[in-house]
Motif scaffolding. Structure first.
Motif, PDB file in Angstrom:
ATOM      1  N   PRO A 136       0.838  -1.209   0.000  1.00  0.00           N
ATOM      2  CA  PRO A 136       0.000   0.000   0.000  1.00  0.00           C
ATOM      3  C   PRO A 136       0.870   1.257   0.000  1.00  0.00           C
ATOM      4  O   PRO A 136       1.914   1.289   0.638  1.00  0.00           O
ATOM      5  N   LYS A 137       0.447   2.253  -0.750  1.00  0.00           N
ATOM      6  CA  LYS A 137       1.221   3.483  -0.827  1.00  0.00           C
ATOM      7  C   LYS A 137       0.507   4.614  -0.095  1.00  0.00           C
ATOM      8  O   LYS A 137      -0.706   4.648  -0.013  1.00  0.00           O
ATOM      9  N   CYS A 138       1.303   5.501   0.413  1.00  0.00           N
ATOM     10  CA  CYS A 138       0.773   6.722   1.014  1.00  0.00           C
ATOM     11  C   CYS A 138       1.471   7.911   0.372  1.00  0.00           C
ATOM     12  O   CYS A 138       2.391   7.740  -0.435  1.00  0.00           O
ATOM     13  N   MET A 139       1.040   9.104   0.700  1.00  0.00           N
ATOM     14  CA  MET A 139       1.677  10.286   0.136  1.00  0.00           C
ATOM     15  C   MET A 139       1.610  11.427   1.132  1.00  0.00           C
ATOM     16  O   MET A 139       0.800  11.420   2.064  1.00  0.00           O
ATOM     17  N   THR A 140       2.467  12.416   0.916  1.00  0.00           N
ATOM     18  CA  THR A 140       2.502  13.582   1.791  1.00  0.00           C
ATOM     19  C   THR A 140       2.833  14.818   0.964  1.00  0.00           C
ATOM     20  O   THR A 140       3.450  14.707  -0.107  1.00  0.00           O
ATOM     21  N   TRP A 141       2.429  15.961   1.423  1.00  0.00           N
ATOM     22  CA  TRP A 141       2.646  17.232   0.724  1.00  0.00           C
ATOM     23  C   TRP A 141       4.022  17.768   1.079  1.00  0.00           C
ATOM     24  O   TRP A 141       4.370  17.902   2.247  1.00  0.00           O
ATOM     25  N   VAL A 156       7.114  11.960  12.214  1.00  0.00           N
ATOM     26  CA  VAL A 156       8.200  12.840  12.664  1.00  0.00           C
ATOM     27  C   VAL A 156       9.113  13.179  11.498  1.00  0.00           C
ATOM     28  O   VAL A 156       9.753  14.234  11.461  1.00  0.00           O
ATOM     29  N   GLU A 157       9.173  12.285  10.500  1.00  0.00           N
ATOM     30  CA  GLU A 157      10.125  12.424   9.407  1.00  0.00           C
ATOM     31  C   GLU A 157       9.636  13.326   8.280  1.00  0.00           C
ATOM     32  O   GLU A 157      10.391  13.627   7.366  1.00  0.00           O
ATOM     33  N   VAL A 158       8.382  13.728   8.289  1.00  0.00           N
ATOM     34  CA  VAL A 158       7.852  14.581   7.227  1.00  0.00           C
ATOM     35  C   VAL A 158       7.141  15.781   7.856  1.00  0.00           C
ATOM     36  O   VAL A 158       6.605  15.681   8.956  1.00  0.00           O
ATOM     37  N   PRO A 159       7.128  16.923   7.157  1.00  0.00           N
ATOM     38  CA  PRO A 159       6.548  18.142   7.740  1.00  0.00           C
ATOM     39  C   PRO A 159       5.024  18.171   7.757  1.00  0.00           C
ATOM     40  O   PRO A 159       4.434  18.888   8.545  1.00  0.00           O
ATOM     41  N   ASN A 160       4.379  17.401   6.867  1.00  0.00           N
ATOM     42  CA  ASN A 160       2.920  17.448   6.775  1.00  0.00           C
ATOM     43  C   ASN A 160       2.309  16.058   6.952  1.00  0.00           C
ATOM     44  O   ASN A 160       3.016  15.062   7.011  1.00  0.00           O
ATOM     45  N   ASP A 161       0.981  16.020   7.006  1.00  0.00           N
ATOM     46  CA  ASP A 161       0.275  14.763   7.262  1.00  0.00           C
ATOM     47  C   ASP A 161       0.560  13.716   6.188  1.00  0.00           C
ATOM     48  O   ASP A 161       0.766  14.040   5.013  1.00  0.00           O
TER      49      ASP A 161
END
Length: 229
Positions: A136-141, A156-161
């Motif tokens: 399964p893939k996810c994504m972030t802005w 914690v590793e990415v700035p957005n949801d």
């Protein structure tokens, strides 16, 4: 969704409300983050908020999971010896009816496990390539567009949801420069301090979740055209 996970998360936040005296979800999440760090398990307040949104409010779009280690810490936080102890003491007869638990004999369970294993081996050998599935893939802005990330990555590793991958939004949604803005084909959102951001696709703002509005001739002439000249 696992009803015991929902009950556990709800109890943890209720405990945080009592101990911290904070009534807001964000305040309780921040308190829990500090408490769990002291217990030896680092987890951000934003992750706690995502867990609450998914397991208590039922927001399935939240790409967050309760790993075994976290379940143990949460159960101990509200006074149980372990997560297994929590499960044992929080499964009522009525809940068993709503969420049936296997009650067959051990022999039957073992027989079924063996049968399923044999079927899996046979089917795997006959059509291996057919059953190959991508994770399964996810994504972030990332501030300009969406990028694909692992669903297991820590927030914690990415700035957005982190959200569930949506092929249409991933391909079409991105920020626009003023020269790319077109009336009726572009969208905008007013940000803090009067700043305006323009986007290629309709929907919600990737960060604030405000609804994006279509660019009208009035908006174009007032905010875009003067800055192009």
């Amino acid at each position: 969704m696992n009803y015991l996970h929902k009950k556990l998360v709800k109890r943890v936040f209720e405990e945080a409300q009592v101990k911290s005296g904070k009534n807001s979800k964000s305040g309780q999440a921040e308190y829990l983050s500090n408490q769990f760090e002291e217990l030896g398990h680092q987890i951000t307040s934003r992750t706690f908020t995502s867990i609450y949104n998914k397991y208590v409010l039922g927001n399935e779009a939240r790409a967050v999971t309760l790993k075994p280690e976290l379940l143990e810490f949460m159960a101990k936080y509200i006074g149980y010896d372990s997560y297994e102890d929590f499960v044992t003491n929080n499964t009522t007869p009525s809940e068993k009816q709503q969420n049936p638990v296997k009650t067959k004999s051990k022999y039957f369970n073992l027989e079924r496990i063996v049968l399923y294993s044999l079927l899996a081996v046979i089917l795997g050998g006959l059509c291996y390539s057919f059953f190959l599935k991508k994770e399964p893939k996810c994504m972030t802005w990332n501030g300009e567009k969406y990028e694909v990330v692992s669903c297991d990555i820590s927030e914690v590793e990415v700035p957005n949801d982190i959200i569930i991958y949506d092929a249409t939004i991933y391909k079409k949604q991105h920020k626009l420069s003023l020269s790319e803005v077109k009336v009726g084909m572009s969208y905008y959102c007013k940000m803090n301090k009067g700043a305006i951001e323009f986007y290629a696709y309709f929907g919600k703002h990737p960060v604030t979740k405000e609804h994006l509005k279509p660019v009208t001739p009035y908006m174009f002439n007032k905010y875009v055209k003067p800055n192009l000249e």
